[in-house]
Motif scaffolding. Sequence first.
Motif, PDB file in Angstrom:
ATOM      1  N   VAL A  23      40.418  40.326  43.390  1.00 14.65           N
ATOM      2  CA  VAL A  23      39.588  40.347  42.233  1.00 14.65           C
ATOM      3  C   VAL A  23      38.283  40.036  42.749  1.00 14.65           C
ATOM      4  N   SER A  24      37.458  41.071  42.075  1.00 12.32           N
ATOM      5  CA  SER A  24      35.982  41.198  42.488  1.00 12.32           C
ATOM      6  C   SER A  24      35.217  39.743  41.715  1.00 12.32           C
ATOM      7  N   PRO A  25      34.241  38.986  42.507  1.00 14.16           N
ATOM      8  CA  PRO A  25      33.387  38.263  41.887  1.00 14.16           C
ATOM      9  C   PRO A  25      32.521  38.364  40.607  1.00 14.16           C
ATOM     10  N   ASP A  26      32.308  39.705  40.366  1.00 13.00           N
ATOM     11  CA  ASP A  26      31.692  40.304  38.999  1.00 13.00           C
ATOM     12  C   ASP A  26      32.465  40.387  37.930  1.00 13.00           C
ATOM     13  N   SER A  64      49.429  32.060  37.893  1.00 13.82           N
ATOM     14  CA  SER A  64      48.459  31.134  37.291  1.00 13.82           C
ATOM     15  C   SER A  64      47.323  30.702  38.047  1.00 13.82           C
ATOM     16  N   CYS A  65      46.820  31.546  39.118  1.00 18.76           N
ATOM     17  CA  CYS A  65      45.575  31.843  39.583  1.00 18.76           C
ATOM     18  C   CYS A  65      45.221  33.084  40.120  1.00 18.76           C
ATOM     19  N   VAL A  66      43.920  33.119  40.517  1.00 20.30           N
ATOM     20  CA  VAL A  66      43.402  34.424  40.852  1.00 20.30           C
ATOM     21  C   VAL A  66      42.677  34.108  42.216  1.00 20.30           C
ATOM     22  N   LEU A  67      42.557  35.040  43.164  1.00 19.00           N
ATOM     23  CA  LEU A  67      41.876  35.018  44.515  1.00 19.00           C
ATOM     24  C   LEU A  67      40.534  36.120  44.186  1.00 19.00           C
ATOM     25  N   ILE A  68      39.378  35.612  44.557  1.00 19.98           N
ATOM     26  CA  ILE A  68      38.292  36.262  44.554  1.00 19.98           C
ATOM     27  C   ILE A  68      37.859  36.548  45.935  1.00 19.98           C
ATOM     28  N   VAL A 102      31.870  30.397  38.698  1.00 17.18           N
ATOM     29  CA  VAL A 102      32.387  29.138  38.592  1.00 17.18           C
ATOM     30  C   VAL A 102      33.752  28.948  39.477  1.00 17.18           C
ATOM     31  N   MET A 103      34.092  29.621  40.476  1.00 16.04           N
ATOM     32  CA  MET A 103      35.084  29.560  41.345  1.00 16.04           C
ATOM     33  C   MET A 103      35.211  28.645  42.061  1.00 16.04           C
ATOM     34  N   THR A 104      36.373  28.041  42.820  1.00 16.01           N
ATOM     35  CA  THR A 104      36.264  26.939  43.708  1.00 16.01           C
ATOM     36  C   THR A 104      36.034  27.762  45.170  1.00 16.01           C
ATOM     37  N   GLU A 105      34.879  27.415  45.605  1.00 14.48           N
ATOM     38  CA  GLU A 105      34.507  27.973  46.896  1.00 14.48           C
ATOM     39  C   GLU A 105      35.174  27.482  48.249  1.00 14.48           C
ATOM     40  N   ASN A 106      35.058  28.275  49.074  1.00 12.71           N
ATOM     41  CA  ASN A 106      35.846  27.770  50.532  1.00 12.71           C
ATOM     42  C   ASN A 106      37.215  27.063  50.510  1.00 12.71           C
TER      43      ASN A 106
END
Length: 577
Positions: A23-26, A64-68, A102-106
């Motif tokens: 999934v793109s961060p944009d 129930s989640c997405v990876l960026i 707003v994603m959870t980084e690292n």
Amino acid sequence: MSPHHYHPIGIDIHQALVPHIPVSPDLLLVEATLVMSKARGQFCTRVQANHSSNLMTLSEEASSCVLIVEEDGYLIGVLTEHDFVKFAAQQVNLYEVTVGEVMTENPIVIKYEDLTDLFFAYNLMRRHSIRHLPVVDAKNCPLGVVSMSSLRQTLNLTYFLRFRRIAEVMNYTPIVVPPHTDIIDIAQMMERHHISSVIVIDDQAVGLYPIGLVTERDIVQLQSLGLDFSKLKVADVMSTPVFCLSPETSLAEAQLQMESRRIRRIPIVDGEGELVGILSQSNLAQVLDPMEVYGIVEILHHRVSQLELARLQLLQTQENNLIKGLQHNEFELYYQPQYNLNQAGELHGLEALIRWKHPHRGYISPNEFLPLAESTGFILQLGEWVIRQACLQMVSWQQQASPVFVPPSSLSVNVSISQLDVDNFVEKFEQILAETGCRAEWIVIELTESTLVSDVGTTVATFQRLRQLGTRIAIDDFGSGYASLGYVQHFPFDILKIDRDFIQGIDLNTKTATIASSIIQMAHRLGLCVIAEGVETEAERDFLQQCNCDVVQGFLYGRPEPAQEVIRHFSPSSQVA
């Protein structure tokens, strides 16, 4: 082997690895909610943003989640359902914020080369209080996700869970709210207490008696529909009636109920029906015990291999029965009428439904033989037969047209994903039209939501070719699977059929009424005709009429009937009010 790297013989940890698409961060948050709103379970979303065509490709797995990931493929973050609850609580504008902001980084990850031990992965997730563990390669590019749900499915612990009771692991202090609570307050409560659901209780009763449930998935679904949280009450959107179990019920039964009902949480009540706790999938995950699994799994593995061989032999026998059934003319088509709601009750069309009259077993339910036909590949031969018979029947009816015999203008035929995946499907369809003399505009091709998400590019191209012939396309059982109007607008189809689960009791259930009316309004904005399936009462019909639904279908208007009986609907005097 160290104790924390215990690995039962016969269990392949990689079976718990769920594939993914980046999934793109944009990507806007609203697009992410549209993807997640219809998903079930706890697998990671497999989705890819295509900025040139604005199409999204969904997986058949639940999510129930997405990876960026960045353009170079590196994993940079994760978003979960709980994050979307937080956004709702903080009233974040989903149309203005991207997932990258707003994603959870690292995020916590595990290297693929270290994915050698099932319980090590499980303990890593428990230690960091996460439900999804991304698996990456040496360059930190994601290869998939391991979840609590996929771990349990890999172990298949039903055998061990039958020795345990709900009372041993359930949460004895669930959060409860009255039905007049604002939804925005629920979102804020979930965020504040770090919980994934609240139980709605009857505030008129003495004691805690559950009447509904609101979960993280509900919040995501409501966000995807663009509803105003400040104007919604819990009573409008809660899941009701709520399914409950006793504290003495076995955990095996609880897990089976969760899987069959596609739920993640179950309120627990005593003998009087009063609330005593709640059981979640996370509670079940805590039951994993390496010592219980050791040795027994190896014994069971051999038995499973034996059962699989027996299953394959049985499958081959059943396929032969299907082939003989078609050769001996045991299959036939039934037809269910569809009526316009706002045109004096005119007959809109018919849907063709296959039936199998076995010489010894009598009529066999399509729910029994169609999955078998799919799994064996026989669906290709059977599906072609259905289309041909439908076309022949439509031609016959049209030839009988007269002032006292008004045949339907269209006939809907269901097509499976297996048929659509065949490269020459459109060519075969054209050939059948030519051989039977049937006109393309008389036929409506119906496909389920899962058909749309298997291969978006191929599906769109096939739709376009069918529509060029003059055939209309309908999406069947909308709302029961993965589709959402946010991406369905990219598919060239004409008709949307609302799943019967949203129609049954729609005049009594405010949650389904809100969702169904929103679907109708949004579909009309996209220029789609809306058909409501499973209409059985006048109250349901009246509510749908108020919502400006176009067409209705169900037992209130007629059950599926053979060709010689359904023609009673073809007379002008057969119109319904």
